[in-house]
Design a protein around this motif. Structure first.
Motif: not given
Lengths: 187, 176, 217
Positions: A36-44, A47-50, A52-62, B22-24
């Protein structure tokens, strides 16, 4: 669910150690803790959720891939934040190339959306509109300082940028936001 | 005046501190991906991650669309990593987006630059042509040949440094 | 050492020397035009005698044949590659394998100064260098300054295996293909590294004053 409860009572360091010992599922505890905290930063920042979610997923995998390199597991949060900051920088650069063509239209939409700042939704959109007009470097520094409440020392650690440069970026971001949003409020 | 301005910044920060939606399924996707990659093993990763996409349709497609095609291909691949093989050779898929091509061949150091040896197969999806080639560890130069006459390097891969014969190639390193 | 062992050693040496000095010509060279075949075969023999790998030279000649290149072009290309491989071998030493030499030759051709290769070899010790060298060369070919590429690879290769290095390189390729600046994308390889050094210059970037941003009237 028992696993979930146990994650909540385990420190970052303990979870990192479990993952490194082969317990892949323990990584879900770290993901849940920071998403949630990382996602909030990425979204802001992006500027868009899609994106941000991509960045977040890659971040966690990396982060998972390089977990053995997390020198201080008790500070996993700061370490993964650094990965996200770098990921967002790269994605931001890519996005600016992709979307250059439509920027002018977006600008007009942004102006149309900020007509009634008293409304909560409109205020959020006004902020989004103004934030989009701050340079990525300044937006990054502003979000880390004022939204994520990081100290400048922590920001240096996360961004790799010198403190003096960070202070300048935060200052300029604030100036731009003040100028834009004060104008919106007067409207 | 300064206090009013700082109050404004504080209101901005307060609004931005609100949780975002965020997408669950994000956590599920992350865990699905990391489960395919156990830590501390040597052969877990390479294999099908090597995808080569060449937007031949760039003449017809806007640059942004081409980037989207690339991004989509990679995104799809990220979510569906193939299981790692244990043989010495890695199965390396090559993908070329060439909607207007009638035939596509892969040529390189691995097939003696024989234009008949490794044809790509049309998938019928967005003009994509694919072939998977088993490659032992090593360093390879390669290119695509469109319709038997047009040579094309892979824009998604490093360009080989020497262009001895007038048409550039790409390079690929396959690990152990 | 007894006489039998000495004899055995001599026989092996003779076989080895004879094997090197009189190799059968590679049948694939038959694809070359007659005026290219003999000089290319001669170059390959010389390279082999000097301890260089023949396969990359054969591949280069076949590439030229498939592309319909004129004989002088093919001969020149093979000669140049042979010289590049020789330079790479001089830097990396005689123990370097074919993939290592090919990657080093590419790195040199991409503009990497020889001391970058020396730095890689010294930093990574006895580890096989084919992939670290290949990644360094590929990053340089993508547009990352060779010195930065080597620094990134040396940093990562201390804690990551070959597959991980290649996976990160592919991330960079994808990012660059999607429009990222090569050095910034390569700097991202360090995201998950233990030391996290800054090779992108981000640490020295000054905040640049932006023009006042105003709404359009």
């Amino acid at each position: 669910m028992a696993g979930h409860i146990s994650w909540e009572h385990e420190s970052d360091a303990a979870l990192v150690r479990r993952v490194l010992a082969g317990d892949v599922e323990a990584y879900a505890g770290l993901v849940a803790r920071y998403r949630d905290r990382l996602g909030r930063y990425a979204v802001h920042l992006l500027g868009n959720t899609a994106d941000a979610e991509d960045a977040l997923q890659e971040t966690f995998v990396r982060a998972y891939r390089g977990l053995a390199g997390c020198a201080t597991p008790e500070r996993f949060g700061a370490w993964v934040f650094r990965i996200l900051v770098n990921r967002c920088r790269t994605m931001g650069a890519q996005r600016s190339r992709r979307e250059r063509v439509v920027m002018s239209n977006e600008s007009m939409l942004g102006e149309a959306d900020v007509a009634h700042p008293a409304d909560r939704q409109a205020w959020a959109e006004a902020i989004r509109w103004a934030l989009d007009r701050v340079s990525p470097e300044q937006r990054e520094a502003f979000l880390l300082k004022h939204v994520e409440d990081l100290s400048y020392q922590e920001m240096v650690e996360v961004t790799g940028v010198r403190e003096s440069a960070l202070k300048m970026r935060v200052k300029r971001a604030c100036e731009t936001l003040r100028a834009l949003l004060a104008e919106v409020e007067r409207a | 005046m300064r206090e009013l301005e700082d109050e404004l910044i504080e209101r901005v920060a307060e609004a931005l501190r609100q949780p975002v939606h965020l997408d669950a399924a994000l956590d599920v996707r992350v865990m699905a991906e990391v489960r395919t990659r156990p830590l501390r093993r040597s052969n877990w990763f390479l294999r099908s991650r090597t995808i080569r996409v060449t937007p031949l349709g760039a003449l017809a497609l806007a640059a942004g669309v081409a980037a989207l095609v690339l991004g989509t291909a990679f995104a799809a691949l990220r979510l569906r990593p193939a299981p790692a093989t244990v043989s010495a050779a890695s199965a390396v898929p090559f993908v070329l987006v060439a909607p207007e091509a009638r035939s596509v061949a892969l040529v390189g150091d691995f097939n003696d630059w024989d234009t008949a040896a490794t044809p790509l197969r049309a998938t019928g999806l967005s003009g994509a042509w694919v072939v998977t080639v088993p490659l032992p560890p090593g360093r390879y130069r390669y290119a695509f040949v469109i319709d038997g006459m047009r040579w094309l390097p892979d824009p998604g891969a490093p360009r080989a440094p020497d262009d001895d014969f007038g048409t550039p190639n790409s390079v690929l390193t396959v690990g152990t | 050492m007894n006489s039998m062992t000495r004899m055995g050693g001599l026989a092996l040496t003779l076989i080895s020397v004879l094997g090197r000095s009189a190799p059968a010509q590679d049948a694939r060279l038959d694809r070359l035009a007659p005026d290219a075949r003999a000089p290319v075969a001669s170059l390959i023999d010389s390279a082999r005698a000097a301890g260089l790998p023949a396969e990359p030279l054969v591949d280069r000649a076949l590439e030229g044949a498939s592309k319909g290149a004129a004989a002088p072009l093919i001969v020149a290309a093979v000669r140049r590659l042979s010289a590049d491989l020789g330079r790479a071998r001089d830097i990396l030493g005689r123990a370097a394998g074919q993939a290592e030499l090919a990657a080093a030759a590419d790195a040199l051709r991409a503009g990497a100064p020889p001391d970058v290769l020396v730095r890689l070899r010294e930093a990574l010790g006895v580890r096989r260098l084919a992939v670290p060298l290949g990644v360094t060369a590929d990053l340089a070919l993508l547009g990352v300054p060779a010195d930065s590429a080597a620094t990134i690879v040396i940093t990562l290769a201390r804690s990551l295996g070959d597959d991980d290095l290649l996976a990160l390189q592919r991330d960079v390729e994808r990012d660059v293909a999607l429009g990222a600046a090569p050095l910034a994308a390569a700097g991202g390889m360090l995201d998950a590294s233990p030391t996290g050094i800054d090779v992108t210059g981000a640490g020295t970037t000054r905040g640049t004053p932006s023009a006042p941003v105003r709404r359009k009237p």
